[in-house]
Write a protein that holds these residues in place. Sequence first.
Motif, PDB file in Angstrom:
ATOM      1  N   GLN A 105       0.847  -1.194   0.000  1.00  0.00           N
ATOM      2  CA  GLN A 105       0.000   0.000   0.000  1.00  0.00           C
ATOM      3  C   GLN A 105       0.883   1.244   0.000  1.00  0.00           C
ATOM      4  O   GLN A 105       1.892   1.298   0.701  1.00  0.00           O
ATOM      5  CB  GLN A 105      -0.918  -0.024   1.213  1.00  0.00           C
ATOM      6  N   GLN A 106       0.483   2.243  -0.787  1.00  0.00           N
ATOM      7  CA  GLN A 106       1.397   3.337  -1.095  1.00  0.00           C
ATOM      8  C   GLN A 106       0.737   4.690  -0.866  1.00  0.00           C
ATOM      9  O   GLN A 106      -0.453   4.873  -1.132  1.00  0.00           O
ATOM     10  CB  GLN A 106       1.839   3.210  -2.562  1.00  0.00           C
ATOM     11  N   SER A 107       1.524   5.629  -0.394  1.00  0.00           N
ATOM     12  CA  SER A 107       1.040   6.998  -0.215  1.00  0.00           C
ATOM     13  C   SER A 107       1.188   7.766  -1.520  1.00  0.00           C
ATOM     14  O   SER A 107       1.804   7.302  -2.481  1.00  0.00           O
ATOM     15  CB  SER A 107       1.844   7.703   0.881  1.00  0.00           C
ATOM     16  N   ALA A 108       0.656   8.978  -1.524  1.00  0.00           N
ATOM     17  CA  ALA A 108       0.914   9.891  -2.630  1.00  0.00           C
ATOM     18  C   ALA A 108       2.379  10.322  -2.593  1.00  0.00           C
ATOM     19  O   ALA A 108       3.059  10.233  -1.569  1.00  0.00           O
ATOM     20  CB  ALA A 108       0.006  11.113  -2.524  1.00  0.00           C
ATOM     21  N   ILE A 109       2.876  10.816  -3.724  1.00  0.00           N
ATOM     22  CA  ILE A 109       4.247  11.319  -3.809  1.00  0.00           C
ATOM     23  C   ILE A 109       4.299  12.723  -3.197  1.00  0.00           C
ATOM     24  O   ILE A 109       3.396  13.535  -3.389  1.00  0.00           O
ATOM     25  CB  ILE A 109       4.713  11.344  -5.271  1.00  0.00           C
ATOM     26  N   PHE A 110       5.367  12.981  -2.452  1.00  0.00           N
ATOM     27  CA  PHE A 110       5.540  14.294  -1.840  1.00  0.00           C
ATOM     28  C   PHE A 110       7.010  14.684  -1.915  1.00  0.00           C
ATOM     29  O   PHE A 110       7.888  13.855  -2.172  1.00  0.00           O
ATOM     30  CB  PHE A 110       5.075  14.271  -0.377  1.00  0.00           C
ATOM     31  N   LYS A 111       7.289  15.965  -1.692  1.00  0.00           N
ATOM     32  CA  LYS A 111       8.654  16.496  -1.785  1.00  0.00           C
ATOM     33  C   LYS A 111       9.303  16.628  -0.416  1.00  0.00           C
ATOM     34  O   LYS A 111       8.632  16.860   0.589  1.00  0.00           O
ATOM     35  CB  LYS A 111       8.645  17.885  -2.440  1.00  0.00           C
ATOM     36  N   ILE A 112      10.611  16.521  -0.414  1.00  0.00           N
ATOM     37  CA  ILE A 112      11.438  17.028   0.668  1.00  0.00           C
ATOM     38  C   ILE A 112      12.447  17.967   0.023  1.00  0.00           C
ATOM     39  O   ILE A 112      13.076  17.614  -0.976  1.00  0.00           O
ATOM     40  CB  ILE A 112      12.172  15.908   1.429  1.00  0.00           C
ATOM     41  N   GLY A 113      12.570  19.174   0.565  1.00  0.00           N
ATOM     42  CA  GLY A 113      13.516  20.118  -0.014  1.00  0.00           C
ATOM     43  C   GLY A 113      13.123  21.557   0.292  1.00  0.00           C
ATOM     44  O   GLY A 113      12.005  21.838   0.735  1.00  0.00           O
ATOM     45  N   ARG A 114      14.037  22.438   0.029  1.00  0.00           N
ATOM     46  CA  ARG A 114      13.787  23.857   0.267  1.00  0.00           C
ATOM     47  C   ARG A 114      12.659  24.383  -0.614  1.00  0.00           C
ATOM     48  O   ARG A 114      12.042  25.395  -0.312  1.00  0.00           O
ATOM     49  CB  ARG A 114      15.059  24.667   0.007  1.00  0.00           C
ATOM     50  N   ASP A 115      12.390  23.713  -1.733  1.00  0.00           N
ATOM     51  CA  ASP A 115      11.362  24.166  -2.663  1.00  0.00           C
ATOM     52  C   ASP A 115      10.023  23.469  -2.458  1.00  0.00           C
ATOM     53  O   ASP A 115       9.136  23.578  -3.297  1.00  0.00           O
ATOM     54  CB  ASP A 115      11.834  23.943  -4.106  1.00  0.00           C
ATOM     55  N   ALA A 116       9.857  22.767  -1.341  1.00  0.00           N
ATOM     56  CA  ALA A 116       8.620  22.007  -1.130  1.00  0.00           C
ATOM     57  C   ALA A 116       7.386  22.895  -1.181  1.00  0.00           C
ATOM     58  O   ALA A 116       6.334  22.500  -1.692  1.00  0.00           O
ATOM     59  CB  ALA A 116       8.684  21.262   0.206  1.00  0.00           C
ATOM     60  N   TYR A 117       7.511  24.118  -0.656  1.00  0.00           N
ATOM     61  CA  TYR A 117       6.370  25.035  -0.634  1.00  0.00           C
ATOM     62  C   TYR A 117       6.443  26.071  -1.749  1.00  0.00           C
ATOM     63  O   TYR A 117       5.570  26.923  -1.860  1.00  0.00           O
ATOM     64  CB  TYR A 117       6.256  25.701   0.743  1.00  0.00           C
ATOM     65  N   GLY A 118       7.488  25.952  -2.572  1.00  0.00           N
ATOM     66  CA  GLY A 118       7.597  26.785  -3.752  1.00  0.00           C
ATOM     67  C   GLY A 118       7.298  28.247  -3.484  1.00  0.00           C
ATOM     68  O   GLY A 118       7.709  28.822  -2.477  1.00  0.00           O
ATOM     69  N   ASN A 119       6.551  28.840  -4.389  1.00  0.00           N
ATOM     70  CA  ASN A 119       6.093  30.224  -4.247  1.00  0.00           C
ATOM     71  C   ASN A 119       4.569  30.255  -4.099  1.00  0.00           C
ATOM     72  O   ASN A 119       3.894  31.089  -4.696  1.00  0.00           O
ATOM     73  CB  ASN A 119       6.523  31.051  -5.459  1.00  0.00           C
ATOM     74  N   HIS A 120       4.050  29.334  -3.315  1.00  0.00           N
ATOM     75  CA  HIS A 120       2.592  29.188  -3.249  1.00  0.00           C
ATOM     76  C   HIS A 120       1.904  30.311  -2.489  1.00  0.00           C
ATOM     77  O   HIS A 120       0.664  30.382  -2.494  1.00  0.00           O
ATOM     78  CB  HIS A 120       2.217  27.831  -2.677  1.00  0.00           C
ATOM     79  N   GLN A 121       2.684  31.207  -1.859  1.00  0.00           N
ATOM     80  CA  GLN A 121       2.058  32.434  -1.382  1.00  0.00           C
ATOM     81  C   GLN A 121       1.446  33.192  -2.562  1.00  0.00           C
ATOM     82  O   GLN A 121       0.418  33.861  -2.427  1.00  0.00           O
ATOM     83  CB  GLN A 121       3.062  33.312  -0.623  1.00  0.00           C
ATOM     84  N   GLU A 122       2.056  33.059  -3.731  1.00  0.00           N
ATOM     85  CA  GLU A 122       1.518  33.676  -4.945  1.00  0.00           C
ATOM     86  C   GLU A 122       0.275  32.936  -5.437  1.00  0.00           C
ATOM     87  O   GLU A 122      -0.645  33.539  -6.003  1.00  0.00           O
ATOM     88  CB  GLU A 122       2.579  33.694  -6.049  1.00  0.00           C
ATOM     89  N   THR A 123       0.249  31.613  -5.227  1.00  0.00           N
ATOM     90  CA  THR A 123      -0.924  30.833  -5.629  1.00  0.00           C
ATOM     91  C   THR A 123      -2.165  31.299  -4.883  1.00  0.00           C
ATOM     92  O   THR A 123      -3.259  31.392  -5.460  1.00  0.00           O
ATOM     93  CB  THR A 123      -0.685  29.337  -5.364  1.00  0.00           C
ATOM     94  N   LEU A 124      -2.008  31.610  -3.595  1.00  0.00           N
ATOM     95  CA  LEU A 124      -3.149  32.092  -2.820  1.00  0.00           C
ATOM     96  C   LEU A 124      -3.644  33.434  -3.352  1.00  0.00           C
ATOM     97  O   LEU A 124      -4.848  33.726  -3.297  1.00  0.00           O
ATOM     98  CB  LEU A 124      -2.784  32.202  -1.342  1.00  0.00           C
ATOM     99  N   LEU A 125      -2.744  34.239  -3.875  1.00  0.00           N
ATOM    100  CA  LEU A 125      -3.157  35.521  -4.460  1.00  0.00           C
ATOM    101  C   LEU A 125      -3.994  35.324  -5.719  1.00  0.00           C
ATOM    102  O   LEU A 125      -4.806  36.184  -6.057  1.00  0.00           O
ATOM    103  CB  LEU A 125      -1.928  36.378  -4.764  1.00  0.00           C
ATOM    104  N   GLU A 126      -3.810  34.195  -6.412  1.00  0.00           N
ATOM    105  CA  GLU A 126      -4.664  33.907  -7.570  1.00  0.00           C
ATOM    106  C   GLU A 126      -6.120  33.826  -7.150  1.00  0.00           C
ATOM    107  O   GLU A 126      -7.011  34.335  -7.834  1.00  0.00           O
ATOM    108  CB  GLU A 126      -4.233  32.605  -8.250  1.00  0.00           C
ATOM    109  N   PHE A 127      -6.361  33.161  -6.028  1.00  0.00           N
ATOM    110  CA  PHE A 127      -7.741  33.082  -5.549  1.00  0.00           C
ATOM    111  C   PHE A 127      -8.247  34.449  -5.114  1.00  0.00           C
ATOM    112  O   PHE A 127      -9.412  34.793  -5.360  1.00  0.00           O
ATOM    113  CB  PHE A 127      -7.857  32.097  -4.386  1.00  0.00           C
TER     114      PHE A 127
END
Length: 596
Positions: A105-127
């Motif tokens: 049984q397997q989980s979804a793929i996820f990141k480890i790294g400094r870029d895990a959260y990317g620039n998603h503060q900008e994604t929230l501004l899209e909404f």
Amino acid sequence: MIRTFVSLMLLLWVTAAFCQEEMYLRVNLLGYLPEDVKVALAFGKSPVRERVQLFRVAEDEPVVELRPGKVKTATWGTFDHYYELDFSEINTPGEYYLKTKKTGQQSAIFKIGRDAYGNHQETLLEFMRQQRCGYNPTLDMVCHSKDGRSHYGPLSDSTYVDLTGGWHDAGDQLKYLITGSYATAHMLKTFELYPEKFADNYNALGQPGSNGIPDVLDEAKWGLDWIHKLHPAPELLFHQIADDRDHRGFKIPNRDISDYGWGENSYRAGYVATGEPQGLGKYKSEATGVANLAGRSAAAMAIAARIWEEHLNDPAYAIKCKRAAISLYKLGRENEGYQQGNSYGAPYRYNEETWTDDMEWGAAELYKLTGETEYLEQAKAYALESANEDAWTVRDSAAHYQLYPFINMGHFALHEHVDDDFKKNLEGYYREGIEYTLQRAKRNPFHIGIPFIWCSNNLLTSLVAQVILFEKMTGDKSYAPFLAAQRDWLFGRNPWGTSMFTRLPEHAEHPVEVHTSVYVMLGLEVPGGLIDGPIYRTIHDNLLGLTLHKPDKFAHLQNNHVVYHDDVGDYSTNEPTMDGTAGAILMMAHFGMDAE
């Protein structure tokens, strides 16, 4: 005999395999920073009797084998067995997934790294741009150009005042200063804390193309300009445009079929904050003053005055905001108390009953702006009066928006200006709320510290922000595991295995069938919107007009405690909100990368 024994063993094997199919792996779908506490959760109806391996996608080889650690708390709903999987030691950048060693049984793929959260503060501004009223860049249309006609206050009834602009509050098309003032101030404060995190990819109208101003400030200015309109004179402050006559089903904003007495898609009611109960229909709000609205609007204006002077070199707009901040704060001083939202034909409204936190915030920001000691002394007095009396974090329940905003930003804003003894008071208020929620969290396997009242995700992002700001105030990072658990819940470490943000992340489970017109009528899936979130079953089942449109895809995961549906018919759990999204931007900026 041998045949009977073999049949029995086969039956036991099939039964065990069937039971194992009911085990679920829950991770932060977005990922983890290298230094993060990284604890996934496994749960099921039967015990887990196998190891779980962490695979790195690039090599498709296990990098560590994890022994599930039994969670020793009360269970959650219909599942009896919960286990933690701690892989905090792994910090090599890459994509990963968890997989049970025997049953696969397997989980979804996820990141480890400094870029895990990317620039998603900008994604929230899209909404946020999608929520704009007036010119809406997502839909490329102008809506509600006749807002509005005044009610209550010194103006003659139905006097026209230009109240265009601002943001639609949620899936509906009402506009509130209650939420708009907080969203504006939150974005501005976040920029002050993390100026390097925000990009410039859109112009002031929200259209693609840079204009030399970070997009978070363009968005905040959309709110500032609207607040300026709502405060056209020293004694006058509008607090709400439209009411629940808006709720005529799903509708495109520029073809609004709601009728406030001037025909469909025409003028809408604009309510003046008077500090007294209001309501043009059956239901009346409660009110004792206007300081909640005036205080945090003053905070927004004071922060803006500093930013437009120091960062944007626009002294004219800075002066305009400074004058508004002083005027709004004075209005709050003269009318201490709270103004609630208004309803018309239904009992639901924003029940805010706190205001000293807002006046503390306004006074602290004005002191930082002007250096006038009168503001500092008043901010300290409000802080002592506010303490944690206005905090949901030290209570087990509250009415809808009763203790709003869900974080006292005044304590943080004041902290840098006071002596060490007073600093400890302010730090103590934050610590008390964190400790109270931490004790609650210890009672459930997901380690979540919030009460699941309506808009629980707003509470959760505010709790995350409170821990972050507490760390900034004190340097104390002892709550890092608690912080990680609260954040990770929002991105999939929850019973349903879903993110609580639309299209974030794209590759994994996230809300799709959200309670918004743009999805229902246009099929648009706008990223970055924070949905209301899970709610106590006891509240959910007593809400009016709530009907699922499709079979519940999470039916096998639901329980009698807390419920969540990805369904347009569930406005209580699956409706994205403007202020909730804005209130999550600090969290996203904190964990996100610098702007490119």
